[in-house]
Scaffold this active site. Structure first.
Site, short mmCIF file in Angstrom:
data_model
loop_
_atom_site.label_atom_id
_atom_site.label_comp_id
_atom_site.label_asym_id
_atom_site.label_seq_id
_atom_site.Cartn_x
_atom_site.Cartn_y
_atom_site.Cartn_z
NE ARG A 1 -3.66 -2.44 0.15
CZ ARG A 1 -3.30 -3.63 -0.35
NH1 ARG A 1 -2.17 -3.76 -1.05
NH2 ARG A 1 -4.06 -4.68 -0.20
CB SER B 1 -9.05 -2.50 4.02
OG SER B 1 -9.43 -3.77 3.56
CD GLU C 1 -5.62 -0.65 2.61
OE1 GLU C 1 -5.24 -1.51 3.42
OE2 GLU C 1 -6.21 -0.93 1.55
C1 LIG Z 1 -15.98 -1.87 -2.12
C2 LIG Z 1 -14.51 -1.53 -2.07
C3 LIG Z 1 -13.55 -2.54 -2.17
C4 LIG Z 1 -12.19 -2.24 -2.13
N1 LIG Z 1 -11.27 -3.24 -2.22
C5 LIG Z 1 -9.95 -2.94 -2.20
C6 LIG Z 1 -8.96 -3.99 -2.29
O1 LIG Z 1 -9.27 -5.16 -2.40
N2 LIG Z 1 -7.65 -3.63 -2.27
C7 LIG Z 1 -7.26 -2.33 -2.16
O2 LIG Z 1 -6.04 -2.07 -2.17
N3 LIG Z 1 -8.16 -1.32 -2.07
C8 LIG Z 1 -9.49 -1.61 -2.09
N4 LIG Z 1 -10.42 -0.59 -1.97
C9 LIG Z 1 -9.95 0.81 -1.80
C10 LIG Z 1 -9.81 1.59 -3.14
O3 LIG Z 1 -10.73 1.14 -4.11
C11 LIG Z 1 -8.39 1.51 -3.68
O4 LIG Z 1 -7.48 2.05 -2.75
C12 LIG Z 1 -8.24 2.26 -5.02
O5 LIG Z 1 -6.94 2.07 -5.48
C13 LIG Z 1 -8.49 3.74 -4.91
O6 LIG Z 1 -8.61 4.26 -6.22
P1 LIG Z 1 -9.40 5.60 -6.50
O7 LIG Z 1 -9.31 5.88 -7.95
O8 LIG Z 1 -10.76 5.51 -5.93
O9 LIG Z 1 -8.51 6.63 -5.68
P2 LIG Z 1 -9.03 7.82 -4.75
O10 LIG Z 1 -9.76 7.25 -3.59
O11 LIG Z 1 -9.73 8.83 -5.57
O12 LIG Z 1 -7.65 8.42 -4.25
C14 LIG Z 1 -6.84 7.69 -3.34
C15 LIG Z 1 -5.46 8.38 -3.28
O13 LIG Z 1 -4.83 8.24 -4.55
C16 LIG Z 1 -4.55 9.53 -5.08
N5 LIG Z 1 -4.79 9.52 -6.53
C17 LIG Z 1 -5.91 9.15 -7.18
N6 LIG Z 1 -5.75 9.30 -8.50
C18 LIG Z 1 -4.50 9.80 -8.68
C19 LIG Z 1 -3.76 10.21 -9.81
N7 LIG Z 1 -4.25 10.12 -11.06
N8 LIG Z 1 -2.51 10.69 -9.62
C20 LIG Z 1 -1.98 10.80 -8.38
N9 LIG Z 1 -2.63 10.42 -7.26
C21 LIG Z 1 -3.89 9.94 -7.42
C22 LIG Z 1 -5.49 10.50 -4.38
O14 LIG Z 1 -4.96 11.82 -4.38
C23 LIG Z 1 -5.57 9.87 -3.00
O15 LIG Z 1 -4.45 10.25 -2.22
C24 LIG Z 1 -11.77 -0.88 -1.99
C25 LIG Z 1 -12.75 0.13 -1.89
C26 LIG Z 1 -14.09 -0.19 -1.91
C27 LIG Z 1 -15.10 0.92 -1.80
#
Ligand SMILES: Cc1cc2nc3c(=O)[nH]c(=O)nc-3n(C[C@H](O)[C@H](O)[C@H](O)COP(=O)(O)OP(=O)(O)OC[C@H]3O[C@@H](n4cnc5c(N)ncnc54)[C@H](O)[C@@H]3O)c2cc1C
Length: 296
Positions: A167, A217, A289
């Protein structure tokens, strides 16, 4: 701030609760959706000249945004979502959804992304957080990542200098905006890919990920012990514990659900309570996380 001319949209005073999967968060002073790297560079350079802070947003599926919002410009990458497959390389815009990438590659009998099925994040968000599941993380597949650095220049990070860990990515908290990336995948067969997808999807449904708004998580699994953060929380009888409408899922100890009208403050208080109980009872400091944005 001076008027900024980009092809995508810029709005003012936009509630972030509709852009986070937890459905909480106050207003952003500005909210922008650039449509291309050129648009993004124009936008960021103008923001820097105006002294306006900015923050990249994917699907908001790992974010806890404060009720007071963000006094800057949220840059959503959602419109930069082009996807291309050449041989075993997948190239996509940072705003492409992980599930879309899985569909596109599965159709071409390309394997490698199955474990990430059901993660509602974008490619950029998954790389920035080094999302992972079932023993695999996105960083291990990265061939290269294009990003706009804080100094306003485009750079490419190659596989060799990756710096991904559990992570953790080289982009987390760096202020860089990921624009595009290539992943190196492998050849598979349709039946095997579909079998894996069904297995992971069923497992996720059983963990109660999709019943209420969540952010996946909340805590990282503690290093050096066999037990997961979810199991620790469960052992301490915290499943179902609530602050307002924010509740530790009754199905999975490491998930907080928004039962309806939870505020970011409710969720933050619940997180702090869990940390305090785990530390008091077992002496372990749980690390978040989930990423917090704004003041709490
Ligand atoms: C139902 C559910 C299940 C999930 N399962 C998992 C799992 O199995 N494993 C896991 O690791 N996570 C899981 N997650 C958490 C999440 O989906 C992940 O962490 C995912 O990678 C976040 O992506 P996002 O586009 O939503 O990022 P965001 O939530 O929009 O952003 C998260 C971080 O990344 C940064 N970021 C986003 N886009 C960019 C970019 N283009 N450039 C630079 N920084 C950026 C943001 O500034 C922020 O700091 C889950 C979430 C949910 C709701």
């Amino acid at each position: 701030m001076q008027k900024i001319n980009i092809a995508g949209k810029i709005e003012q005073q936009v509630s972030l609760s509709k852009y986070t999967t937890l459905r909480v968060g106050g207003p952003a002073a500005y909210y922008a959706e650039p449509v291309s790297t050129l648009d993004l560079v124009t936008l960021v350079n103008s923001l820097v000249r105006s002294g306006c802070p900015y923050y990249p947003l994917g699907s908001g599926s790992n974010l806890l945004v404060s009720d007071s919002g963000y006094e800057g410009c949220i840059i959503s990458l959602r419109r930069m979502n082009r996807v291309a497959v050449r041989g075993l390389f997948l190239t996509a815009g940072a705003g492409a959804l992980m599930d879309k990438l899985i569909t596109v590659t599965a159709e071409k009998r390309i394997s490698g992304l199955e474990s990430f099925t059901g993660i509602p994040g974008t490619l950029g968000g998954c790389i920035a957080t080094n999302a992972g599941a079932y023993g695999k993380d996105v960083g291990s597949l990265v061939e290269w990542v294009d990003f706009l650095s804080v100094s306003g220049e485009m750079h490419r990070l190659f596989r060799d200098d990756k710096g991904f860990n559990y992570r953790i990515s080289p982009f987390m908290g760096s202020g860089a905006v990921i624009t595009e990336a290539a992943l190196r995948l492998s050849s598979g067969n349709s039946a095997g890919i579909q079998r894996s997808l069904s297995k992971f999807q069923n497992d996720r449904k059983g963990k109660g990920y999709y019943e209420y708004p969540t952010a996946g998580s909340i805590f990282k699994n503690p290093a050096g012990i066999e037990i997961t953060a979810g199991e620790l929380i469960d052992t301490l009888g915290l499943k179902g514990y609530a602050v307002g409408d924010a509740q530790i899922s009754s199905v999975h100890g490491n998930i907080i659900v928004n039962k309806g009208k939870a505020s970011a403050q409710d969720i933050a208080r619940l997180i702090d309570h869990v940390k305090a109980v785990v530390f008091r009872e077992i002496g372990i400091s749980l690390e978040e996380e989930i990423v917090r944005l704004g003041s709490f």
